[in-house]
Design a protein around this motif. Structure first.
Motif, short mmCIF file in Angstrom:
data_model
loop_
_atom_site.label_atom_id
_atom_site.label_comp_id
_atom_site.label_asym_id
_atom_site.label_seq_id
_atom_site.Cartn_x
_atom_site.Cartn_y
_atom_site.Cartn_z
N CYS A 41 0.85 -1.20 0.00
CA CYS A 41 0.00 0.00 0.00
C CYS A 41 0.88 1.25 0.00
O CYS A 41 1.93 1.29 0.64
N SER A 42 0.47 2.26 -0.74
CA SER A 42 1.26 3.49 -0.86
C SER A 42 1.13 4.40 0.35
O SER A 42 1.87 5.39 0.47
N ASN A 43 0.19 4.12 1.27
CA ASN A 43 0.07 4.91 2.49
C ASN A 43 1.16 4.50 3.48
O ASN A 43 1.36 3.31 3.72
N SER A 44 1.85 5.49 4.01
CA SER A 44 2.92 5.18 4.95
C SER A 44 2.35 4.47 6.18
O SER A 44 1.23 4.74 6.62
N ASP A 45 3.15 3.52 6.71
CA ASP A 45 2.83 2.74 7.90
C ASP A 45 1.81 1.64 7.66
O ASP A 45 1.54 0.82 8.55
N CYS A 46 1.20 1.58 6.45
CA CYS A 46 0.23 0.52 6.18
C CYS A 46 0.99 -0.76 5.82
O CYS A 46 1.77 -0.77 4.86
N VAL A 103 -0.26 -3.60 4.66
CA VAL A 103 -1.01 -4.46 3.76
C VAL A 103 -0.38 -4.48 2.38
O VAL A 103 0.09 -3.46 1.86
N GLN A 104 -0.35 -5.67 1.76
CA GLN A 104 0.02 -5.83 0.36
C GLN A 104 -1.22 -6.30 -0.40
O GLN A 104 -1.91 -7.23 0.04
N VAL A 105 -1.47 -5.67 -1.53
CA VAL A 105 -2.66 -5.99 -2.32
C VAL A 105 -2.26 -6.18 -3.77
O VAL A 105 -1.18 -5.77 -4.20
N GLU A 106 -3.15 -6.85 -4.52
CA GLU A 106 -2.92 -6.98 -5.95
C GLU A 106 -3.02 -5.60 -6.60
O GLU A 106 -3.79 -4.75 -6.18
N ARG A 107 -2.22 -5.42 -7.64
CA ARG A 107 -2.17 -4.11 -8.29
C ARG A 107 -3.56 -3.67 -8.75
O ARG A 107 -3.93 -2.50 -8.64
N ARG A 108 -4.34 -4.61 -9.25
CA ARG A 108 -5.68 -4.26 -9.75
C ARG A 108 -6.63 -3.83 -8.65
O ARG A 108 -7.64 -3.17 -8.90
N ASN A 109 -6.34 -4.18 -7.40
CA ASN A 109 -7.21 -3.84 -6.28
C ASN A 109 -6.66 -2.68 -5.43
O ASN A 109 -7.23 -2.38 -4.38
N LEU A 110 -5.57 -2.06 -5.88
CA LEU A 110 -4.92 -1.02 -5.07
C LEU A 110 -5.86 0.16 -4.83
O LEU A 110 -5.99 0.65 -3.69
N LEU A 115 -7.08 1.67 -1.24
CA LEU A 115 -6.75 3.04 -0.80
C LEU A 115 -7.99 3.79 -0.34
O LEU A 115 -7.92 4.66 0.54
N ALA A 116 -9.14 3.45 -0.93
CA ALA A 116 -10.37 4.16 -0.57
C ALA A 116 -10.81 3.84 0.85
O ALA A 116 -11.51 4.65 1.49
N VAL A 117 -10.44 2.68 1.38
CA VAL A 117 -10.88 2.28 2.72
C VAL A 117 -9.71 2.11 3.69
O VAL A 117 -9.92 1.74 4.85
N CYS A 118 -8.50 2.34 3.23
CA CYS A 118 -7.32 2.13 4.08
C CYS A 118 -7.39 3.03 5.30
O CYS A 118 -7.62 4.24 5.20
N GLU A 119 -7.17 2.42 6.47
CA GLU A 119 -7.22 3.20 7.71
C GLU A 119 -6.02 4.14 7.87
O GLU A 119 -6.01 5.00 8.74
N TYR A 120 -5.01 3.94 7.01
CA TYR A 120 -3.82 4.80 7.08
C TYR A 120 -3.87 5.91 6.02
O TYR A 120 -2.90 6.65 5.88
N ARG A 121 -5.00 6.01 5.32
CA ARG A 121 -5.10 7.05 4.30
C ARG A 121 -5.20 8.42 4.98
O ARG A 121 -5.72 8.54 6.09
N SER A 122 -4.74 9.42 4.31
CA SER A 122 -4.79 10.78 4.85
C SER A 122 -5.81 11.59 4.06
O SER A 122 -6.10 11.30 2.90
N ARG A 123 -6.35 12.63 4.70
CA ARG A 123 -7.29 13.53 4.04
C ARG A 123 -7.11 14.92 4.63
O ARG A 123 -6.57 15.08 5.74
N GLU A 124 -7.57 15.90 3.90
CA GLU A 124 -7.43 17.28 4.36
C GLU A 124 -8.46 17.57 5.44
O GLU A 124 -9.60 17.11 5.38
#
Length: 285
Positions: A112-117, A119-126, A130-139
């Motif tokens: 996963c491209s989010n730091s500290d995550c 999880v490894q996922v298939e490229r097609r499911n990335l 990312l839409a539900v990753c608990e390590y995602r950031s938002r403004e």
């Protein structure tokens, strides 16, 4: 290690197998005895041995060479399944193009491209992850402009964050001002030292010029005194010249008078200036 033989479609020539791992050659190198190895396999072997693992002939890294071209061509034409076959990829490629495909394969598992995550996922499911990753950031929704994680929502304080950023900016500004101040002081000190040195040099030049001027003035006074003396001598010489001319004229007159008025045959020689002065007032005989 080479490519697993189970991945290949059809028969694989024995000459295209690594003599150490017995898999299909990967980054192949060949010994002078014509035995071929995977680059990683033969490097590991030669750490502890100095001979070919097949025929025990002397072998060292510098004498290893690339695989013969015809063998390289045969190797590149081999067909094999993608390594992600177990995840659903059904692609079969030539060995020459398999690496390019696997780098872009939709079934490859990537982090996963989010730091500290973790999880490894298939490229097609990335994107879905990312839409539900608990390590995602938002403004921040309150407009402070900070990117925050979902887990940090309860701890986020816009005012505190802005104050912290303001303090950081203030500290950085003070640091930069101090740096600029030190740099300016250093430049001023350098300019001051340069000016002092230049002043000293100019002062020495002025003293030298004064000394030269004094010498020139002294020489000028000497020349002027000498000129006055020469002028006086010239004037004295001119007076003496005038007196001599007057004396010559007087002698010429006296001579003509004697020649015309006397009946003596002898000619009286002209008198000197001293004799003339002595005979002044005396009557002529």
């Amino acid at each position: 290690m080479g490519y697993d033989t189970e991945r290949f479609v059809g028969y694989v020539n024995e000459g295209l197998l690594c003599c150490i791992c017995r898999d299909v050659l990967e980054d192949p190198l060949q010994a002078p005895c014509e035995h071929a190895f995977c680059a990683s396999c033969i490097h590991g072997w030669l750490v502890h041995h100095n001979s070919c693992p097949e025929d025990r002939q002397p072998l060292d890294l510098p004498i290893l060479r690339p695989l013969y071209r015809y063998m390289k061509n045969d190797l590149n034409r081999l067909q094999l399944h993608c390594k992600n076959r177990e995840y659903g990829c059904e692609m079969v490629c030539s060995l020459e193009s398999i690496d390019r495909h696997e780098c872009e394969c939709d079934y490859s598992r990537i982090p996963c491209s989010n730091s500290d995550c973790p999880v490894q996922v298939e490229r097609r499911n990335l994107n879905s992850h990312l839409a539900v990753c608990e390590y995602r950031s938002r403004e921040c929704a309150h407009g402070c402009g900070y990117a925050i994680l979902n887990a940090d929502d309860a701890q986020h304080n816009c005012v505190a964050e802005l104050r912290t950023e303001l303090e950081l900016l203030r500290s950085e500004m003070i640091y930069r001002m101090e740096e600029a101040k030190h740099e300016m002081e250093s430049r001023l000190d350098s300019q001051r030292r340069h000016m002092v040195q230049k002043e000293s040099i100019l002062q020495k030049e002025i003293e030298e010029l004064k000394s030269q001027m004094s010498t020139v003035m002294s020489d000028m006074h000497t020349l002027m005194a000498s000129e006055r003396q020469h002028r006086q001598e010239l004037e004295q010489a001119e007076l003496e010249k005038q007196e001599l001319l007057e004396l010559v004229k007087c002698l010429q007159k006296d001579y003509r008078f004697i020649r015309d008025g006397s009946k003596k045959a002898a000619i009286i020689p002209p008198l000197t200036r001293l004799e003339l002065k002595q005979n002044q007032g005396r009557p002529w005989l």
